[in-house]
Scaffold this active site. Structure first.
Site, PDB file in Angstrom:
ATOM      1  CG  ASP A   1      41.651 -26.500  30.331  1.00 22.88           C
ATOM      2  OD1 ASP A   1      42.159 -25.618  29.729  1.00 22.88           O
ATOM      3  OD2 ASP A   1      40.392 -26.755  30.000  1.00 22.88           O
TER       4      ASP A   1
ATOM      5  CG  HIS B   1      38.644 -24.088  38.040  1.00 25.45           C
ATOM      6  ND1 HIS B   1      38.243 -25.334  38.947  1.00 25.45           N
ATOM      7  CD2 HIS B   1      38.726 -24.603  36.735  1.00 25.45           C
ATOM      8  CE1 HIS B   1      38.316 -26.290  37.910  1.00 25.45           C
ATOM      9  NE2 HIS B   1      38.598 -25.932  36.826  1.00 25.45           N
TER      10      HIS B   1
ATOM     11  CG  ASP C   1      37.785 -16.996  46.208  1.00 19.98           C
ATOM     12  OD1 ASP C   1      38.117 -17.315  45.259  1.00 19.98           O
ATOM     13  OD2 ASP C   1      38.566 -16.071  46.984  1.00 19.98           O
TER      14      ASP C   1
ATOM     15  CD  GLU D   1      38.053 -23.152  33.693  1.00 20.25           C
ATOM     16  OE1 GLU D   1      39.096 -23.850  33.383  1.00 20.25           O
ATOM     17  OE2 GLU D   1      37.091 -23.511  33.736  1.00 20.25           O
TER      18      GLU D   1
END
EC number: 3.2.1.4
Length: 625
Positions: free
Chosen positions: A91, A427, A479, A488
């Site tokens: 993020d 991610h 995956d 992540e």
């Protein structure tokens, strides 16, 4: 560049004689030798991950070219310049606590393995990664008793799936001060700046002094105005809650200030507060961005190793710290009278279902540095279940790193971009969306979830060096970008690996492997084949009366040119296969979807599991560049 060639070589089958197969099966838990791993290359990729996570104005000489400038006005609306620093994970929030921990660990790697980094021509890049963080911390420390510790809000940030360069989410900044204390993050930032000051001291004395000044002020702030940071900062509580409290960070910061300055007041602090703050009381089996006790205990053990009798006034307390450090190390080594770190069936330390690799990397780091402390003092580690020599400790740390790089039941590297088989659906917003340089149009906040987050396509940007969260407790890995607990990467997970890779690259193999290596099957004559095959059985087990074997085949490109197209025939295959893609033609396979070429000297790793004899592999067609 050589002209493109289309060749159909003489067929070469990979056969394993029955006698060789028997020898392979007798080698339980056998594996490829440690020297098969390129630790220097992994170190290089690890540093690329930190470049990919940079926020702010990026330098022209950056190596990660798919990233662009972002968040160029962070803090401006609140009257402070908070441009820079690192995005935490997949993020775009800048969380101060894990970022500071990552900088501490990068710096500790330099403190311990400076020579190895110099010899490997990596020190300047590690110092650049550290400086990117410390420059941000200096800006964020706007007053003696005020520190800006977060930019962005996790809840609003997670509502959008967009590139950093297109961010449309609020960039609210949050600080701690005397009315809203946060001793964990102030203490960790003090530790990061002190560790970095020591790393920079031989190369930039003025900068080192500046970092020390801020470190001392932040430690005083953290200690004078004590309080849990997630009580003051509710927006962090959901994402990085402080379970261990702030006392470990106060001890940790003081220990690092002693390491950086040699000032006895800091050694006195960790001694006087050892019992009250849990430093000599906590016996732990994890080391992380939250819980610093194991790292603290190892760092203070170093004082005993280096000073011995000259630390007489503090020796008794330091020995108590060391006893707890050795509890942690013995638990990792599975020699702690049953109080051990859990292990997966494939041999990976397993602490948490969420981002477990961060605990593997931090533990591997502590094992590595302690092995060197012992080796330099000609000592051994005395565990409840036996004495362990320094070489054995380092060997175990290496086994964890090798698991990360591909010596595991899936034959997969959990470091993105390392090897030929690694996660391709990470991610991570930036990796999953075409670069701003490839697609200049703004990517919308919500529509990108369907188009990119849920896409089955591989990431358009390879997030080189990213250590994903890793497999589950049974060594399984899905995956899938939606699998954020495992897919992540984080700053905290990657940072300890820098020092470990530096150390292992300096001594890539030892004379006593942890496992007995399986004898390699005789290599067939190339007979015109561009690949040299080596076949190893790495595990065997019985289920429902059937013997199953895990086969690893490495195919090295020996033709002298990059292979851009490859067709393999794999016969007598009855189980699942990884590392190649099945075609519509019977028994025919080609490069996996994430791979477009195999450079000269590079290896393709193929893994399959089946009962009965090994499959037969042949190259039937290939093209070179």
């Amino acid at each position: 560049m050589a002209a493109t060639m289309n060749k159909t070589p003489a067929t070469t089958f990979l056969l394993i004689p029955a006698a060789a197969s028997l020898v392979l099966l007798l080698a339980a838990a056998a594996s490829v030798e440690a020297s098969a791993f390129d630790y220097a290359g992994a170190f290089d990729k690890c540093l690329l991950f930190f470049e990919a996570q940079r926020s702010g104005k990026l330098p022209d000489d950056r190596l990660v070219r798919w990233r662009g400038d972002s968040a160029l006005t962070d803090g401006f609306s609140q009257g402070v310049d908070l441009v820079g620093g690192y995005y935490d994970s997949g993020d775009h929030v800048k969380f101060g606590l894990p970022m500071a921990y990552a900088v501490t660990m990068l710096s500790w790697g330099v403190v311990e393995f400076e020579k190895e980094m110099v010899d490997g021509n990596k020190l300047h890049r590690v110092l650049d990664a550290i400086r990117w963080g410390t420059n941000y911390f200096v800006k964020a420390h706007t007053q003696h008793n005020a520190l800006w510790v977060q930019v962005g809000d996790g809840d609003s940030d997670h509502l959008c799936w967009e590139r950093a360069e297109d961010m449309s989410t609020p960039r609210t900044a949050f600080k701690i001060d005397i009315n809203n204390p946060g001793s964990e993050v102030a203490g960790e930032t003090a530790a990061a700046l002190a560790a970095a000051a020591k790393a920079f001291k031989p190369y930039d004395r003025m900068y080192s002094d500046l970092l020390l000044l801020h470190s001392k002020q932040l430690f005083t702030f953290a200690d004078t105005f004590r309080g849990k940071y997630d009580d003051s900062l509710q927006s962090a509580k959901k994402f990085y809650p402080s379970a261990s409290g702030y006392q470990d960070e106060l001890l940790w910061a003081a220990a690092w200030l002693y390491e950086a300055t040699g000032d006895e007041q800091y050694l006195r602090y960790v001694s006087q507060n050892a019992e009250a703050f849990g430093g000599t009381g906590w016996a732990v089996t994890e080391f992380s961005w939250d819980n610093k006790y194991a790292g603290l205990q190892v760092l203070l053990s170093k004082v005993l190793f280096e000073q011995g009798g000259s630390a007489a006034g503090y020796a008794d307390t330091l020995k108590q710290y060391q006893a707890k450090a050795e509890f942690f190390l013995c638990a990792c080594l599975q020699k702690n009278n049953g109080h051990n770190v859990k292990m997966t069936p494939g041999g990976l330390m397993y602490v948490s279902d969420w981002s477990n690799m961060q605990y593997v990397s931090s533990s591997a780091f502590l094992l590595t540095v302690y092995a060197d402390y012992l080796a330099e003092s000609r000592g051994t580690l005395r565990c409840p279940d036996g004495e362990v020599k320094p070489a054995e400790i380092l060997r175990f740390a290496r086994s964890q790193v090798d698991y990360v790089l591909g010596k595991n039941p899936k034959g997969m590297s959990y470091m993105v971009g390392y090897g030929s088989y690694y996660p391709t659906h990470v991610h991570h917003r930036g990796a999953s969306i075409p670069s701003i340089y490839a697609m200049n149009a703004t990517v919308g906040c919500m529509e990108s979830f369907d188009k990119y987050y849920n896409s089955k396509n591989a990431d358009p940007n390879v997030l080189h060096g990213a250590l994903v969260g890793g497999p589950d407790a049974n060594d399984a890995y899905d995956d899938d970008r939606c699998n954020y607990q495992h897919a992540e990467p984080t700053l905290a997970g990657n940072a300890p690996m820098s020092g470990v890779f530096a150390r292992l690259a300096a001594s890539p193999a030892d004379n006593t492997p942890e496992y007995t290596p399986a004898p390699n099957a005789p290599s067939p004559s190339n007979g015109g084949s561009p690949l040299e095959f080596v076949h190893t059985v790495t595990n065997t087990w019985k289920a429902n009366g059937v013997d199953y074997y895990r086969h690893v085949v490495t195919a090295k490109n020996t033709c002298g040119h990059a292979i851009t197209y490859l067709k393999l025939q794999i016969k007598e295959l009855s189980g699942e296969i990884y590392g190649v893609s099945r075609t519509n033609a019977k028994d025919m396979y080609e490069f996996p979807s994430w791979m477009t070429r195999l450079d000269a000297g590079a290896q393709l790793t193929i893994v399959y599991i089946q009962g009965g004899p090994a499959a037969k592999i042949a190259v039937v067609e290939y093209k070179t560049a």
